[in-house]
Write an enzyme that holds these catalytic residues in place. Structure first.
Site, PDB file in Angstrom:
ATOM      1  CG  ASP A 476      -2.206   0.685   1.136  1.00 34.17           C
ATOM      2  OD1 ASP A 476      -2.309   1.513   0.253  1.00 34.17           O
ATOM      3  OD2 ASP A 476      -3.037   0.418   2.129  1.00 34.17           O
ATOM      4  CG  ASP A 546      -9.550   2.537  -0.324  1.00 30.31           C
ATOM      5  OD1 ASP A 546      -8.907   1.473  -0.420  1.00 30.31           O
ATOM      6  OD2 ASP A 546      -8.778   3.420   0.164  1.00 30.31           O
TER       7      ASP A 546
HETATM    8  C1  DGJ Z   1      -5.667   1.746   1.951  1.00 29.09           C
HETATM    9  C2  DGJ Z   1      -6.300   0.762   1.049  1.00 29.09           C
HETATM   10  O1  DGJ Z   1      -6.724   1.106  -0.037  1.00 29.09           O
HETATM   11  C3  DGJ Z   1      -7.245  -0.028   1.890  1.00 29.09           C
HETATM   12  O2  DGJ Z   1      -7.507  -1.062   1.359  1.00 29.09           O
HETATM   13  C4  DGJ Z   1      -6.497  -0.451   3.421  1.00 29.09           C
HETATM   14  O3  DGJ Z   1      -5.391  -1.635   3.101  1.00 29.09           O
HETATM   15  C5  DGJ Z   1      -6.209   0.527   3.921  1.00 29.09           C
HETATM   16  N1  DGJ Z   1      -5.177   1.610   3.310  1.00 29.09           N
HETATM   17  C6  DGJ Z   1      -5.404   0.370   5.311  1.00 29.09           C
HETATM   18  O4  DGJ Z   1      -4.771   1.498   5.904  1.00 29.09           O
END
Ligand code: DGJ
Length: 729
Positions: A476, A546
């Site tokens: 990430d 997201d």
């Molecule tokens: C952003 C990601 O897109 C989410 O899926 C998740 O992993 C969060 N970060 C966790 O902090």
């Protein structure tokens, strides 16, 4: 196939359906003659640009007097009469930015030269050729090697440039494109993918106009906001017809992509590093490699252009082209538990998933340092013992006992102020000496341009991956760059940081992948904030957004498919009401929308009804039946969710013996119009059985007559899916 015709001094770069022609004028000016549908290798000297025009600089080109601002340069420079955007600006050893490149030499190579330290297209087994074209400016003190590789079957040409300082003193690169070419008409639309967090890659189409139409990123990442891709499409081009160029960059950092229309209505298309956040001091003898650009041209509309990009990605781009690639079906803990988990909860989560058909359970953010929220611990990649007192062993064993693998989340490029790492190395974050660095999501960015920072994160991550049986990593990256400064770089070189950062990130990923070849890496950046061919080189799938709401995902996935194949998009069925939009959609629609992507789940299975669990089992069975088609087949966009309340797409297997059609309604209506949907890419002679309709019809009928699809009245977010199965297969 690449040839050089000596008499006309022309290079012909040919793919199965396209030609790209470069011509050297008598005085060694290298011009762009043509890029488009395939033509015979004929001399194009007759097709001349205007010679001398009024109120312009004029130069002798051998064939007479010419105005540089009317010439179509293959790699234009600044300051010698061409006033359009240059492909390169170098402050040379004469102290000025005035440059002029002339032909020096060329070679036609077999294969493709490696783009040093950067992701790139590979040749694999195809006998590809590369043109190396060397241009020189002895006054400024540099030469540029332009590289063109033809990917015949994909109708793709990749391009990058390598610049070399040929003097005894340093020179300053101020701008350097990966590709630039001039087309003789501006009667085109530009189509780009714009958005934000949770609204990535929405399609935007607008006519080119006089002046510059440009998209770029200054964020240190390719970004949610503007993706490094554009289609330049004939005004009348549709999804299925018309001429379209596709342009993209194999890079994950700051970029610029521009189309400039001049006063003769010609258009100059350029892509490369963003010169606003890039410059580079090139010492005597040193070289600099640009990222690689991907160019394609299609006469079969936007779908044709996308299919070329999908094919080159799946056949030639790093991990995406691995013949043994298998995208696991995963369940991710994030929307199930967020930071609120411990060993007991995680073990229960795993047990609840048992028997559904899921391959891998991924433990998301919150397992390291003392991370209970997003204020702490980035940079401390050791187990949070309060949450996980027995480490990961018991959790991983439980996965194994239940027939699943285990995956884990990292955010390797970041540092929290509240961390052991920050205490030990406060200067390891990106910052400037006299400014307090700005936080975003309460975190700072590690200075990945520094080798010792990369080493430290490599060691920490390696320890976890070495000590535990981990088969999957979600990588990430949750903020953009500010305060671009490195404690290590000399003052005059601070503008090198954004690119050096990307080189450090790529180096870290490459080292980890070499050390742990069995680990599957998924990309993520606050959802799809770094969805680009650069990341896809290392990580064959990326969390698309997201926003996991099925209706929102229609636009996001439709837009993403302009450049990227569906198998690279991670799509999860998630809980309702949806955590981002609050919307409730049928389980069937959530499954139908996610099915053509890299498939998975994102909820607490323990809270689901038996009916939902049964739906998961059958969705997974269906996905397994479609896997090969998704990875190797052809994707067609049929009805745009940006233009209608509907969305429809189709996938056809490589050998046309299977297809999948999905239609979804964004909103309901009291008297919905029927949708008459002509299918594409089928074998006209084959009979396809459609179980949902209980009929079999020929490919010809399904493509020319089509399907009539009706939506139930007043139902929001409904969807239907049709499977087409060749009866003889
Ligand atoms: C952003 C990601 O897109 C989410 O899926 C998740 O992993 C969060 N970060 C966790 O902090």
């Amino acid at each position: 196939m690449i040839t050089y015709e000596h008499d006309s001094r022309a290079f012909y770069l040919e793919t199965d359906n396209t030609s790209y022609v470069i011509r050297i004028l008598n005085d060694s000016i290298v011009t762009h003659s043509y890029y488009g549908a395939k033509i015979p290798r004929e001399d194009l000297a007759y097709y001349n640009v205007p010679a001398a025009i009024n109120f312009s600089a004029s130069i002798q080109t051998g064939s007479g007097c010419n105005s540089p601002e009317a010439l179509r340069y293959e790699y234009p420079t600044f300051g010698r009469g061409d006033y359009r955007s240059p492909a390169v600006i170098v402050q040379g050893c004469d102290g000025s930015d005035v440059n002029e490149l002339r032909y020096l030499s060329h070679r036609i190579l077999s294969g493709t030269p490696k783009v040093a330290d950067l992701p790139h297209l590979d040749t694999n087994t195809d006998p590809l050729q590369t043109l190396e074209l060397v241009l020189e400016d002895p006054v400024s003190g540099y030469e540029v090697c332009l590289y063109y590789t033809t990917f015949d079957a994909c109708d793709v040409i990749s391009r990058h440039a390598v610049i070399r300082n040929i003097t005894d003193s340093p020179i300053q690169i101020k701008a350097l494109c990966s590709a630039s070419f001039d087309i003789e008409s501006s009667d085109f639309d530009m189509i780009t993918l714009q958005g934000s967090w949770a609204r990535e890659r929405h399609v935007e189409r607008y006519p080119l106009h006089h002046g510059v139409s440009a998209i770029s990123s200054r964020r240190g990442a390719s970004s949610h906001q503007l993706n490094p891709f554009a289609a330049i499409a004939e005004r009348s081009a549709t999804e299925h017809s018309g001429a379209v160029y596709g342009i993209s960059l194999i890079y994950s950092g700051d970029f610029r992509l521009a189309a400039e229309v001049d006063h003769f209505d010609t258009a100059r298309i350029q892509i490369g590093l963003n010169p606003e956040t890039f410059s580079w001091t090139l010492n005597p003898g040193a070289v600099f490699h640009t990222p690689e650009a991907i160019l394609t041209y299609s006469q079969t509309g936007l779908n044709g252009m996308s299919q070329n990009l999908h094919n080159v990605c799946r056949q030639h781009l790093g991990k995406c082209a691995d013949p043994n690639l298998k995208h696991p079906i995963i369940i991710n803990s994030w929307e199930a538990m967020y930071f609120d988990f411990n060993e007991a909860k995680m073990i229960q989560f795993i047990k609840d998933c048992a028997g559904l058909g899921i391959d891998t359970v991924v433990m998301d953010d919150g397992w390291f340092g003392h991370r209970d929220d997003d204020f702490t611990s980035l940079g401390d990649w050791f187990i949070y013992d309060r949450k996980l007192p027995n480490g990961l062993t018991h959790i991983i064993e439980t996965c194994r006992q239940n027939g699943m693998n285990f995956g884990i989340w990292f955010e390797p490029e970041m540092i929290s102020r509240d961390s052991e790492l920050f205490k030990a190395h406060p200067d390891w974050c990106i910052h400037l000496p006299h400014r307090e660095p700005i936080e975003s999501r309460h975190q700072l960015i590690l200075d990945m341009s520094r080798p010792e920072v990369v080493d430290c994160i490599f060691e920490q991550m390696s320890k976890i991956l070495r000590n535990y049986d981990i088969s999957y990593v979600k990588w990430d990256m949750n903020r953009h760059m500010t305060d671009n400064g490195s404690a290590l770089l000399p003052q005059g070189c601070q503008n090198e940081l954004a690119h050096r950062y990307m080189l450090g990130v790529y180096h870290l990923i490459a080292r980890l992948e070499a050390q742990f070849p069995h680990v599957f890496f998924e990309g993520c950046s606050g959802g799809g904030g770094r969805f680009d061919f650069g990341m896809l080189y290392y990580m064959p799938q990326i969390w698309t957004s997201d926003d996991s709401d099925a209706v929102e995902r229609l636009k996001i996935q439709y837009g993403t498919s302009f450049a990227y194949p569906p198998c690279t998009m991670v799509a999860h069925v998630s809980a309702c009401p949806n955590h981002q939009t609050g919307r409730t959609t049928p389980m069937e629609t959530r499954g139908n929308v996610a099915q053509i992507c890299s498939f998975g789940y994102e909820f607490d299975v323990g809270r689901l009804s038996e009916e939902d669990k049964a739906a998961i089992r059958s969705q997974i069975i269906k996905h397994r039946q479609m896997e090969d088609m998704i990875n190797h087949g052809t994707f067609y966009r049929l009805v745009s969710p940006f233009e209608t309340a509907l969305c429809a797409w189709q996938m056809v297997s490589k050998h046309q013996n299977q297809a999948f059609v999905m239609v979804a309604w964004q909103t309901g209506a009291p008297q919905p119009k029927p949708l008459y949907l002509k299918l594409h890419g089928l074998d006209p002679t084959k009979q396809y059985h459609i179980p949902q309709l209980g009929i079999a019809r020929s490919g010809a009928t399904l493509m020319h007559v089509g399907l009539a699809v009706t939506m139930p009245a007043n139902v929001d977010h409904a969807s239907v899916a049709f499977d087409l199965i060749d009866q003889q297969a």
